[in-house]
Design a protein around this motif. Structure first.
Motif, PDB file in Angstrom:
ATOM      1  N   TYR A 151       7.676   8.183  -2.703  1.00  0.00           N
ATOM      2  CA  TYR A 151       7.523   7.038  -3.587  1.00  0.00           C
ATOM      3  C   TYR A 151       7.008   7.514  -4.934  1.00  0.00           C
ATOM      4  O   TYR A 151       6.215   8.441  -5.010  1.00  0.00           O
ATOM      5  CB  TYR A 151       6.568   6.010  -2.969  1.00  0.00           C
ATOM      6  N   PRO A 152       7.445   6.855  -6.002  1.00  0.00           N
ATOM      7  CA  PRO A 152       7.121   7.336  -7.347  1.00  0.00           C
ATOM      8  C   PRO A 152       5.642   7.593  -7.592  1.00  0.00           C
ATOM      9  O   PRO A 152       5.300   8.498  -8.341  1.00  0.00           O
ATOM     10  CB  PRO A 152       7.626   6.208  -8.267  1.00  0.00           C
ATOM     11  N   HIS A 153       4.767   6.804  -6.957  1.00  0.00           N
ATOM     12  CA  HIS A 153       3.373   6.914  -7.376  1.00  0.00           C
ATOM     13  C   HIS A 153       2.731   8.251  -7.027  1.00  0.00           C
ATOM     14  O   HIS A 153       1.678   8.587  -7.556  1.00  0.00           O
ATOM     15  CB  HIS A 153       2.531   5.756  -6.810  1.00  0.00           C
TER      16      HIS A 153
ATOM     17  N   PRO B  18       8.496   1.022  -8.228  1.00  0.00           N
ATOM     18  CA  PRO B  18       7.535   1.659  -7.314  1.00  0.00           C
ATOM     19  C   PRO B  18       7.796   1.358  -5.842  1.00  0.00           C
ATOM     20  O   PRO B  18       7.321   2.078  -4.973  1.00  0.00           O
ATOM     21  CB  PRO B  18       6.176   1.089  -7.755  1.00  0.00           C
ATOM     22  N   TRP B  19       8.587   0.314  -5.573  1.00  0.00           N
ATOM     23  CA  TRP B  19       8.819  -0.048  -4.184  1.00  0.00           C
ATOM     24  C   TRP B  19      10.048   0.644  -3.611  1.00  0.00           C
ATOM     25  O   TRP B  19      10.458   0.372  -2.488  1.00  0.00           O
ATOM     26  CB  TRP B  19       8.982  -1.565  -4.049  1.00  0.00           C
ATOM     27  N   GLN B  20      10.681   1.494  -4.412  1.00  0.00           N
ATOM     28  CA  GLN B  20      11.815   2.258  -3.910  1.00  0.00           C
ATOM     29  C   GLN B  20      11.463   3.735  -3.912  1.00  0.00           C
ATOM     30  O   GLN B  20      10.743   4.214  -4.783  1.00  0.00           O
ATOM     31  CB  GLN B  20      13.026   2.062  -4.830  1.00  0.00           C
TER      32      GLN B  20
ATOM     33  N   TRP C 277       3.681   1.584  -1.353  1.00  0.00           N
ATOM     34  CA  TRP C 277       4.295   1.798  -2.649  1.00  0.00           C
ATOM     35  C   TRP C 277       3.269   2.185  -3.706  1.00  0.00           C
ATOM     36  O   TRP C 277       3.613   2.382  -4.860  1.00  0.00           O
ATOM     37  CB  TRP C 277       5.008   0.522  -3.129  1.00  0.00           C
ATOM     38  N   GLY C 278       2.011   2.244  -3.325  1.00  0.00           N
ATOM     39  CA  GLY C 278       0.997   2.628  -4.293  1.00  0.00           C
ATOM     40  C   GLY C 278       0.713   1.549  -5.317  1.00  0.00           C
ATOM     41  O   GLY C 278       0.159   1.829  -6.371  1.00  0.00           O
ATOM     42  N   MET C 279       1.091   0.318  -4.994  1.00  0.00           N
ATOM     43  CA  MET C 279       0.822  -0.741  -5.965  1.00  0.00           C
ATOM     44  C   MET C 279      -0.517  -1.369  -5.640  1.00  0.00           C
ATOM     45  O   MET C 279      -0.725  -1.923  -4.581  1.00  0.00           O
ATOM     46  CB  MET C 279       1.940  -1.794  -5.907  1.00  0.00           C
TER      47      MET C 279
ATOM     48  N   ALA D 104       0.835  -1.201   0.000  1.00  0.00           N
ATOM     49  CA  ALA D 104       0.000   0.000   0.000  1.00  0.00           C
ATOM     50  C   ALA D 104       0.868   1.249   0.000  1.00  0.00           C
ATOM     51  O   ALA D 104       0.589   2.232  -0.662  1.00  0.00           O
ATOM     52  CB  ALA D 104      -0.924   0.002   1.209  1.00  0.00           C
TER      53      ALA D 104
END
Lengths: 230, 255, 234
Positions: free
Chosen positions: B132-134, B90-92, A224-226, A222
């Motif tokens: 975070y990138p998003h 996206p996780w970095q 990470w916005g994924m 969450a």
């Protein structure tokens, strides 16, 4: 008698809790017995599921070879496997834990391999061009990318594992366990115990899901916005 | 002008649905060092394929590509690549992304982060290093991508229509930013686009490609100083020149 | 406590084939089990399908009903099938009724929910366009809402058949008065220590479950990729 009032159910639960004290509470012993089996089965299922799913995801050969087996075995409910496992492993923990592990294993393998196979090729290229070797790419790109899928698999695996263990306890437990308690009460038509046991079962599951999985999910996927894929 | 990349008689085919398509039809090209080279051409002309072969993502069917006199075999840290859809992890966080290449090229975690800071500054993203990138806008994401590709000091920066996904305003802004960044970082850049406006603004050298199968139709040196205007005469003159060459090729695509 | 497989009980593939032949062709009992299971599945599932789509469609279009029923449904939906079975055994008996009700309940929610969501998520602009062209409520439902939400509805059916199949097998196993059914076949074989029968039964269970799922998967794909160009590509 068949539809006891809620108060009756609660009273019965309290009684079961008190029964056997001060040595040990009967209700708690049942619960702990089941939880122990869940912990072992779940951990086993999760680790093997992620490992196997990753391998299947990375290797087309393995994927097309094992996929049929998984597709055929996944629709078999754990409880249906119980009689077979009873012949092989006998009653009690080995059967229950193994089936718990198995029912956790399948959704996780399925989701993990789907996740790994969905990795955006551009991310792999980006990592390659920055000097990462294949093993690093697996660890630093494939796994985080698949995390959303893996989480969904783990959620489903936890649910399946919990339900399967209780169901298998219906037929394979001889003395302790929440499932055993419920089934025993069913056979003796003790409705209040049945309802009470089911209530406890649902509450524990909600608790497990909220604390373990959702908590971990918040900190990773969450954040990470994924989006969690279905 | 010294050359850093040599593309020698490169021929590239793809098989799709059983049919063989020729993407690149014998291209000979020299990419000059420390210059901004733009590859432009109609859709499907193979410019991205050519870029990917320099990157090592694809291999030529025949012919070879030399980087600093050594043949290109695989992707590696001597080149940096900026993708059209950013390809950020996206996780970095931002700094995690920028430091990624450094960590895999001998820098320790601390050293990598220190160096990453320089590049975050270079692209003007100070203050966002822990994001975070998003949550970033398109332009910001692309800046992270550029910083990430430059951080480990590659010999060449390869860019595949990096501003294609941005709106017109952001795109113009990013073009200016890129010029500033490259002037400071002093890199060889190979940039793929299909926008003539963009090409003339950014390039020292424009390579115009034909429609598929791709060949080099012509090269045009842009003798304009940096900080160009989009509307001055010389600029417009170059634009007309390139548009004329391209128009022929684009027509072919409509046949 | 023994922890290893009793290897004598691991039948060779040839034994399984023999056993399958015996059960399917020679004495035909496999078919009796199979069709009894199928019978229960069809009753429970069809009920769920009909009532599920109707209620789902209703709730999607009627806000008041939705607010009334949604909380209850949310709670009921989260109760797993295995929890219902002991309750049904006590209240509905140890036979067919219990199993069929379990099948119904496990498939109903999936179908109802996916129908409801499917209709809710139809692009409002499409609905407005149709309204502008003068369609009334009923016409709108059959000509616009239903086709637009078809994928979601079929997906609900697909999930539901999976739940239904699991409920069926589990229920048969646990319902003492049931004699014929795939779940029972596997269970009963224990009394003869016949692992071969069990494995045959389990493989049939797995294979049938897989086929049922595929039926819906293929239906989904045909309705999306082929028909309207709506890709479900992963």
């Amino acid at each position: 008698m068949l539809f006891p009032a809620p108060t009756q159910t609660v009273i019965k639960l309290v009684n079961l809790f008190k029964k056997g004290l001060p040595v040990r509470s009967e209700l708690i012993t049942h619960i702990l017995s089941t939880l122990k089996r869940l912990t072992l089965g779940f951990l086993l299922g999760v680790t093997s599921g992620i490992l196997f799913g990753t391998m299947m995801g990375l290797s087309n050969l393995m994927y097309y070879f094992f996929n049929p087996f998984i597709s055929i075995l996944m629709p078999i409910p754990g409880i249906a496997l119980a009689p077979l496992f009873i012949i092989w492993f006998g009653f009690g923990d080995p059967t229950i834990i193994t089936l718990g592990a198995l029912s956790t294993f399948f959704p996780i393998v399925y989701s993990t391999s789907a996740g790994i196979r969905s990795v955006d090729r551009q991310m792999i290229r980006a990592a390659q061009t920055m000097g990462a070797n294949p093993l690093q790419i697996i660890y630093e790109v494939y796994i985080p990318w698949s995390a959303a899928y893996i989480f969904n698999g783990v959620k489903l695996g936890l649910a399946r594992g919990w339900m399967t263990i209780i169901a298998v306890e219906f037929v394979a437990a001889s003395n302790w366990g929440l499932g055993y308690m419920i089934w025993n009460a069913t056979e003796y038509l003790q409705a209040d115990t049945v309802y009470g046991g089911i209530l406890v079962m649902i509450l524990i599951f909600i608790l497990l899901e909220k604390t373990l999985v959702s908590g971990l999910e918040q900190k990773t996927v969450a954040k990470w916005g994924m989006i969690t894929q279905k | 002008m010294e050359k850093i990349i040599e593309i020698k008689n490169v021929y590239k085919t793809f098989t799709e649905n059983g049919k063989e398509l020729v993407a690149i039809d014998h291209v000979d090209l020299e990419i000059p060092r420390n210059q901004f080279t733009v590859l432009i051409g109609p859709s499907g002309c193979g410019k991205t394929t050519l870029l990917n072969m320099i990157a090592g993502f694809e291999k030529p069917t025949s012919g070879e590509i030399l980087l600093k006199n050594k043949p290109v075999q695989q992707p590696g840290p001597d080149r940096g690549y900026v993708f059209q859809d950013y390809a950020l992890f996206p996780w970095q966080t931002v700094i995690g992304n920028v430091a990624f290449g450094l960590r895999h090229n001998g820098f320790s975690k601390e050293e990598a982060e220190k160096k990453a800071w320089e590049y975050i500054d270079l692209v003007n993203l100070r203050g966002f290093e822990d994001a975070y990138p998003h949550i970033l806008s398109g332009g910001m994401k692309q800046r992270v991508a550029i910083a990430r590709a430059l951080a480990y000091d590659p010999d060449v920066l390869l860019m595949d229509e990096p501003f294609g996904a941005l709106d017109a305003q952001t795109r113009k802004h990013m073009q200016k930013e890129l010029v500033n960044i490259i002037q400071k970082a002093k890199k060889t850049v190979v940039f793929v686009t299909h926008s003539v406006i963009e090409a003339v603004y950014l390039a020292d050298l424009v390579v115009v490609m034909t429609a598929r199968p791709g060949k080099v139709k012509g090269t045009i040196k842009i003798n304009l100083p940096r900080n160009r205007s989009y509307v001055e005469n010389d600029y417009l003159h170059y634009r007309e020149q390139i548009l004329d060459i391209l128009e022929e090729e684009v027509e072919k695509g409509f046949v | 406590m023994k922890g290893y497989i009793n290897l004598q009980s691991l039948p060779a593939p040839s034994t399984l084939v023999d056993k399958f032949w015996q059960l399917a062709v020679i004495n035909g009992s496999l078919w009796k089990h199979f069709f009894n299971s199928l019978y229960r599945l069809i009753i429970g599932y069809t009920l769920a399908a009909v009532i599920g789509t109707l209620t789902g469609a209703l709730l999607a279009q009627n806000e008041t009903l939705k607010t009334i029923f949604e909380p209850t449904f949310n709670i009921l939906m989260s109760v797993p099938t295995i929890a219902w079975i002991p309750i049904f055994l006590i209240t509905l008996g140890l036979g067919d009724k219990t199993v069929i009700t379990a099948i119904f309940l496990s498939s109903y929610f999936s179908i109802m929910y996916n129908t409801m969501r499917g209709i809710e998520m139809v692009d409002k602009s499409i609905v407005r366009a149709a309204r502008m062209m003068g369609l009334n409520r009923l016409e709108l439902f059959f000509n616009v809402l239903l086709p637009a939400s078809l994928v979601s509805i079929i997906n609900g059916f697909r999930l539901a058949i999976g739940y239904a199949w699991r409920a069926l097998v589990g229920g048969e196993l646990l319902a003492a008065l049931i004699v014929w059914g795939l779940g029972k076949m596997v269970y009963q074989a224990r009394y003869f220590n016949d692992a071969a029968v069990m494995l045959v039964g389990l493989l049939v269970i797995g294979f049938t479950g897989f086929c049922l799922d595929q039926i819906f998967l293929i239906t989904i794909e045909k309705n999306t990729v082929e028909k309207w160009g709506m890709s479900q590509k992963k």
